[in-house]
Design an enzyme around this catalytic site. Structure first.
Site, PDB file in Angstrom:
ATOM      1  N   SER A   3      41.001  66.671 -49.022  1.00  0.00           N
ATOM      2  CA  SER A   3      39.940  65.982 -49.751  1.00  0.00           C
ATOM      3  C   SER A   3      40.512  65.061 -50.817  1.00  0.00           C
ATOM      4  CB  SER A   3      39.070  67.047 -50.419  1.00  0.00           C
ATOM      5  OG  SER A   3      38.259  66.466 -51.394  1.00  0.00           O
TER       6      SER A   3
ATOM      7  N   TYR B 222      38.084  74.595 -55.826  1.00  0.00           N
ATOM      8  CA  TYR B 222      38.008  74.017 -54.476  1.00  0.00           C
ATOM      9  C   TYR B 222      39.192  73.078 -54.220  1.00  0.00           C
ATOM     10  CZ  TYR B 222      36.550  70.679 -50.888  1.00  0.00           C
ATOM     11  OH  TYR B 222      36.522  69.855 -49.796  1.00  0.00           O
TER      12      TYR B 222
ATOM     13  N   LEU C 287      25.174  63.428 -53.145  1.00  0.00           N
ATOM     14  CA  LEU C 287      24.248  62.334 -53.404  1.00  0.00           C
ATOM     15  C   LEU C 287      23.382  61.943 -52.193  1.00  0.00           C
ATOM     16  CD1 LEU C 287      23.212  60.151 -55.320  1.00  0.00           C
ATOM     17  CD2 LEU C 287      25.188  58.751 -54.687  1.00  0.00           C
TER      18      LEU C 287
ATOM     19  N   SER D 250      28.322  80.344 -41.227  1.00  0.00           N
ATOM     20  CA  SER D 250      27.909  80.606 -42.614  1.00  0.00           C
ATOM     21  C   SER D 250      27.241  79.376 -43.223  1.00  0.00           C
ATOM     22  CB  SER D 250      29.104  81.027 -43.471  1.00  0.00           C
ATOM     23  OG  SER D 250      30.088  80.009 -43.468  1.00  0.00           O
TER      24      SER D 250
ATOM     25  N   LYS E  46      42.703  73.127 -51.563  1.00  0.00           N
ATOM     26  CA  LYS E  46      43.174  72.061 -50.668  1.00  0.00           C
ATOM     27  C   LYS E  46      44.643  71.752 -50.959  1.00  0.00           C
ATOM     28  CE  LYS E  46      39.334  71.461 -48.424  1.00  0.00           C
ATOM     29  NZ  LYS E  46      39.212  71.976 -47.062  1.00  0.00           N
TER      30      LYS E  46
HETATM   31  P1  NAD Z   1      30.346  72.209 -43.541  1.00  0.00           P
HETATM   32  O1  NAD Z   1      30.033  73.331 -44.470  1.00  0.00           O
HETATM   33  O2  NAD Z   1      29.211  71.459 -42.958  1.00  0.00           O
HETATM   34  O3  NAD Z   1      31.266  72.743 -42.351  1.00  0.00           O
HETATM   35  C1  NAD Z   1      32.178  73.792 -42.504  1.00  0.00           C
HETATM   36  C2  NAD Z   1      31.966  74.769 -41.365  1.00  0.00           C
HETATM   37  O4  NAD Z   1      32.909  75.843 -41.496  1.00  0.00           O
HETATM   38  C3  NAD Z   1      30.561  75.404 -41.374  1.00  0.00           C
HETATM   39  O5  NAD Z   1      30.009  75.272 -40.076  1.00  0.00           O
HETATM   40  C4  NAD Z   1      30.809  76.865 -41.734  1.00  0.00           C
HETATM   41  O6  NAD Z   1      29.879  77.728 -41.084  1.00  0.00           O
HETATM   42  C5  NAD Z   1      32.228  77.067 -41.242  1.00  0.00           C
HETATM   43  N1  NAD Z   1      33.007  78.101 -41.933  1.00  0.00           N
HETATM   44  C6  NAD Z   1      33.208  78.268 -43.273  1.00  0.00           C
HETATM   45  N2  NAD Z   1      34.030  79.299 -43.501  1.00  0.00           N
HETATM   46  C7  NAD Z   1      34.367  79.799 -42.269  1.00  0.00           C
HETATM   47  C8  NAD Z   1      35.195  80.863 -41.843  1.00  0.00           C
HETATM   48  N3  NAD Z   1      35.844  81.648 -42.697  1.00  0.00           N
HETATM   49  N4  NAD Z   1      35.304  81.093 -40.519  1.00  0.00           N
HETATM   50  C9  NAD Z   1      34.655  80.300 -39.623  1.00  0.00           C
HETATM   51  N5  NAD Z   1      33.873  79.296 -39.957  1.00  0.00           N
HETATM   52  C10 NAD Z   1      33.730  79.042 -41.278  1.00  0.00           C
HETATM   53  O7  NAD Z   1      31.340  71.228 -44.308  1.00  0.00           O
HETATM   54  P2  NAD Z   1      31.868  69.776 -43.923  1.00  0.00           P
HETATM   55  O8  NAD Z   1      31.273  68.812 -44.861  1.00  0.00           O
HETATM   56  O9  NAD Z   1      31.725  69.555 -42.465  1.00  0.00           O
HETATM   57  O10 NAD Z   1      33.406  69.926 -44.328  1.00  0.00           O
HETATM   58  C11 NAD Z   1      34.386  70.272 -43.366  1.00  0.00           C
HETATM   59  C12 NAD Z   1      35.741  70.325 -44.049  1.00  0.00           C
HETATM   60  O11 NAD Z   1      36.007  69.075 -44.679  1.00  0.00           O
HETATM   61  C13 NAD Z   1      35.822  71.378 -45.159  1.00  0.00           C
HETATM   62  O12 NAD Z   1      37.108  71.959 -45.109  1.00  0.00           O
HETATM   63  C14 NAD Z   1      35.641  70.574 -46.421  1.00  0.00           C
HETATM   64  O13 NAD Z   1      36.281  71.181 -47.519  1.00  0.00           O
HETATM   65  C15 NAD Z   1      36.323  69.262 -46.045  1.00  0.00           C
HETATM   66  N6  NAD Z   1      35.837  68.120 -46.824  1.00  0.00           N
HETATM   67  C16 NAD Z   1      34.499  67.813 -46.844  1.00  0.00           C
HETATM   68  C17 NAD Z   1      34.041  66.730 -47.602  1.00  0.00           C
HETATM   69  C18 NAD Z   1      32.577  66.370 -47.664  1.00  0.00           C
HETATM   70  O14 NAD Z   1      32.196  65.607 -48.550  1.00  0.00           O
HETATM   71  N7  NAD Z   1      31.731  66.860 -46.753  1.00  0.00           N
HETATM   72  C19 NAD Z   1      34.951  65.946 -48.322  1.00  0.00           C
HETATM   73  C20 NAD Z   1      36.303  66.284 -48.284  1.00  0.00           C
HETATM   74  C21 NAD Z   1      36.733  67.374 -47.521  1.00  0.00           C
HETATM   75  N1  UFG Z   2      25.425  62.177 -57.987  1.00  0.00           N
HETATM   76  C1  UFG Z   2      24.263  61.939 -58.708  1.00  0.00           C
HETATM   77  N2  UFG Z   2      23.178  62.734 -58.451  1.00  0.00           N
HETATM   78  C2  UFG Z   2      23.203  63.735 -57.525  1.00  0.00           C
HETATM   79  C3  UFG Z   2      24.401  63.965 -56.797  1.00  0.00           C
HETATM   80  C4  UFG Z   2      25.506  63.161 -57.061  1.00  0.00           C
HETATM   81  O1  UFG Z   2      24.200  61.050 -59.553  1.00  0.00           O
HETATM   82  O2  UFG Z   2      22.192  64.435 -57.357  1.00  0.00           O
HETATM   83  C5  UFG Z   2      26.597  61.287 -58.227  1.00  0.00           C
HETATM   84  C6  UFG Z   2      27.820  62.016 -58.732  1.00  0.00           C
HETATM   85  O3  UFG Z   2      27.792  62.149 -60.145  1.00  0.00           O
HETATM   86  C7  UFG Z   2      28.941  61.103 -58.215  1.00  0.00           C
HETATM   87  C8  UFG Z   2      28.381  60.554 -56.897  1.00  0.00           C
HETATM   88  O4  UFG Z   2      26.966  60.717 -56.996  1.00  0.00           O
HETATM   89  O5  UFG Z   2      29.128  60.030 -59.103  1.00  0.00           O
HETATM   90  C9  UFG Z   2      28.893  61.295 -55.672  1.00  0.00           C
HETATM   91  O6  UFG Z   2      28.663  62.690 -55.845  1.00  0.00           O
HETATM   92  P1  UFG Z   2      28.770  63.729 -54.620  1.00  0.00           P
HETATM   93  O7  UFG Z   2      28.393  65.071 -55.148  1.00  0.00           O
HETATM   94  O8  UFG Z   2      28.009  63.217 -53.440  1.00  0.00           O
HETATM   95  O9  UFG Z   2      30.317  63.662 -54.218  1.00  0.00           O
HETATM   96  P2  UFG Z   2      31.634  63.971 -55.049  1.00  0.00           P
HETATM   97  O10 UFG Z   2      32.407  62.687 -55.122  1.00  0.00           O
HETATM   98  O11 UFG Z   2      31.344  64.672 -56.307  1.00  0.00           O
HETATM   99  O12 UFG Z   2      32.388  65.014 -54.094  1.00  0.00           O
HETATM  100  C10 UFG Z   2      32.429  64.856 -52.658  1.00  0.00           C
HETATM  101  C11 UFG Z   2      32.455  66.214 -51.983  1.00  0.00           C
HETATM  102  C12 UFG Z   2      33.741  66.945 -52.268  1.00  0.00           C
HETATM  103  C13 UFG Z   2      34.906  66.059 -51.904  1.00  0.00           C
HETATM  104  C14 UFG Z   2      34.815  64.709 -52.577  1.00  0.00           C
HETATM  105  C15 UFG Z   2      35.898  63.813 -52.029  1.00  0.00           C
HETATM  106  O13 UFG Z   2      31.341  66.995 -52.421  1.00  0.00           O
HETATM  107  O14 UFG Z   2      33.800  68.129 -51.502  1.00  0.00           O
HETATM  108  O15 UFG Z   2      33.551  64.103 -52.302  1.00  0.00           O
HETATM  109  O16 UFG Z   2      35.894  62.590 -52.662  1.00  0.00           O
HETATM  110  F1  UFG Z   2      36.047  66.673 -52.298  1.00  0.00           F
END
Ligand code: NAD
Ligand code: UFG
Length: 329
Positions: free
Chosen positions: A124, A148, A199, A34, A152
Site C-alpha cells: 500500500s 496497518y 471516500l 470475513s 505492510k
Molecule cells: P477486501 O477486504 O475487499 O478484500 C480482502 C479479502 O480478504 C476479503 O474478501 C476478506 O474476506 C479476505 N480475508 C481477510 N483476511 C483473511 C484471512 N485471514 N484468510 C482468508 N481470507 C481473508 O480488501 P481489498 O480492498 O480488496 O484489499 C485487498 C488487499 O489490498 C489488502 O491486502 C489490502 O490491505 C490491500 N490494499 C487495499 C487498498 C484499498 O484502498 N482497497 C489500498 C492499498 C492496499
Molecule cells: N475523506 C473524506 N471524507 C470521507 C472519507 C475520506 O473527506 O468520508 C478524505 C480523506 O480525508 C482523504 C481522502 O478522502 O483525504 C481519501 O480517503 P480514503 O479513506 O478514501 O483513503 P486513504 O487515502 O485514507 O487510504 C486508502 C486506503 C488505505 C490505503 C491507502 C493507500 O483506505 O488502505 O488508500 O493510499 F493504504
C-alpha cells in the site's frame, strides 16, 4: 498459469480474478469471507463465462493452506487476503498484526514447501507515510503512522528476506494508491460493511440516499483547494497491473507503485462524480481526520518501464463505474 488468489472474493481480488481469467489463467480463490460474499464467485463467472475454484479457508491457518497447495499444482500466488482499514487498525492492532503478517508467513511458507516461486503481494502507498510527493519506490519507509501500514512494511521485509535466500523466487511488492470504481458490467465492486471509511463508497452511498451528506475531512491542507489529495486509480487498471507483474516479473524482489501519477482533491472528486453522473452530492467541511496526510500520489515510471503497464481509465470512468455498481447492487 494456475494462480492462487488469496482474498479473491474481496474488492481488488475479485476484479483481478476477472482480469486473470480474461488473460487465460486458471484461478483458485482462498478466502474466509470475513469481508466478502460467496456470490461474488458466481458474479465472476457471469462476467467471464468461467468458474474459479473457491475454498473457504483462513489463510492464517497453516494446515488448511498446506492442504490446498498439496491438492493443486500452483504456478503463482497473489496474496490479497488481509484487513485493510487504517483507523480500525489503531483500535485493534493485534488483529491486524496477526491476520496480515501471519497470513503472509503462512502463504509464503507453503510456497517454499511446494516449490511455488512467483509471489505477488498487495502492499500500500501508506508505507510511504508522510514523505514528499510524488512517492518513489526507492524512498525510505520511515514515517509509517499506523499498525496497518506497519503490517505492510513487515510483510514486504519478510518476502524480501525470503527472496534473498531463494534465488528462484520472483516477488512483486505492489504498492497500491487509491483504487476506486468497479467492473464496467456493474456486477462486482466495493462492498464495505457498515458506514464506509473510504471516500468513494461514502460518495456513492450519499448519491443513493443511504447517507445524508459527505463529511470532507479538512479544508485547510496545503493543497489546490485545501482538501486532501490522492492518486485514485480504476480498480480494473489496478487488476491489470497484477497480470503484468505475474507475467513479466524477473527473479528477485521488485517494488512497483500502482497509481496514475495524478493527484485529485476530495472536492475535485466530488465535482467529477457530479459531472459524470449528473447528480448533486451534498457535503460539509469538517475537522481533519487523525492520521491523514495532505497529499499522496505516485511516481509511476518504474511500472511503465519494467512491466509495460500504465493506468488508462479517467477519473470520470471511475466515477461512472462506481455509481453503476452502487445503483444496481
Ligand atoms: P477486501 O477486504 O475487499 O478484500 C480482502 C479479502 O480478504 C476479503 O474478501 C476478506 O474476506 C479476505 N480475508 C481477510 N483476511 C483473511 C484471512 N485471514 N484468510 C482468508 N481470507 C481473508 O480488501 P481489498 O480492498 O480488496 O484489499 C485487498 C488487499 O489490498 C489488502 O491486502 C489490502 O490491505 C490491500 N490494499 C487495499 C487498498 C484499498 O484502498 N482497497 C489500498 C492499498 C492496499
Ligand atoms: N475523506 C473524506 N471524507 C470521507 C472519507 C475520506 O473527506 O468520508 C478524505 C480523506 O480525508 C482523504 C481522502 O478522502 O483525504 C481519501 O480517503 P480514503 O479513506 O478514501 O483513503 P486513504 O487515502 O485514507 O487510504 C486508502 C486506503 C488505505 C490505503 C491507502 C493507500 O483506505 O488502505 O488508500 O493510499 F493504504
Amino acid at each position: 498459469m494456475n494462480i492462487l488468489v488469496t482474498g479473491g472474493t474481496g474488492y481488488i481480488g475479485s476484479h483481478t480474478c476477472v482480469a486473470l481469467i480474461a488473460a487465460n489463467h486458471d484461478v483458485i480463490i482462498a478466502d474466509n469471507l470475513s469481508n466478502s460474499k460467496i456470490e461474488t464467485v458466481d458474479r465472476i463467472e457471469r462476467i467471464t463465462g468461467k468458474r474459479a475454484l473457491f475454498y473457504k479457508i483462513d489463510v492464517t491457518d497453516a494446515a488448511s493452506v498446506r492442504s490446498l497447495f498439496s491438492s493443486h499444482s500452483i504456478d503463482g500466488v497473489i496474496h490479497f487476503a488481509g484487513l485493510k482499514a487504517i483507523s480500525e487498525s489503531t483500535r485493534i492492532p493485534l488483529e491486524y498484526y496477526f491476520n496480515n503478517v501471519v497470513s503472509t508467513i503462512v502463504v509464503a511458507g507453503a510456497c517454499l514447501e511446494y516449490g511455488v516461486d512467483r509471489f505477488v503481494f498487495s502492499s500500500s502507498a501508506t508505507v510511504y507515510g508522510d514523505n514528499e510527493v510524488p512517492f518513489v519506490e526507492t524512498m525510505e519507509l520511515l514515517s509509517v503512522t499506523n499498525p496497518y501500514g506497519e503490517t505492510k512494511v513487515m510483510s514486504e521485509k519478510i518476502l524480501t528476506d525470503i527472496a534473498v535466500t531463494n534465488s528462484a523466487w520472483s516477488v512483486a511488492l505492489l504498492r497500491y494508491f487509491n483504487p476506486i470504481g468497479a467492473h464496467e458490467s456493474g456486477l462486482i465492486g466495493e462492498l464495505p460493511g457498515g458506514v464506509p471509511d473510504n471516500l468513494m463508497p461514502y460518495i456513492t452511498q450519499v448519491a443513493k440516499g443511504k447517507l445524508d451528506k459527505l463529511r470532507v475531512f479538512g479544508g485547510d491542507y496545503p493543497t489546490v483547494d485545501g482538501t486532501g489529495v490522492r492518486d485514485y486509480i480504476h480498480v480494473m487498471d489496478l487488476a491489470k497491473g497484477h497480470i503484468a507483474a505475474l507475467e513479466k516479473l524477473p527473479e528477485g524482489v521488485h517494488v512497483f507503485n500502482l497509481g496514475t501519477g495524478q493527484g485529485t482533491s476530495v472536492l475535485e472528486l466530488v465535482q467529477a462524480f457530479e459531472k459524470a453522473n449528473n447528480l448533486k452530492i451534498p457535503y460539509e467541511i469538517v475537522e481533519r481526520r487523525p492520521g491523514d496526510i495532505a497529499k499522496s500520489y505516485a511516481d509511476t515510471k518504474k511500472a511503465g518501464i519494467e512491466l509495460g503497464w500504465k493506468a488508462e481509465r479517467s477519473i470520470l470512468d471511475m466515477c461512472r463505474d462506481a455509481w453503476r455498481f452502487e445503483k444496481s447492487y
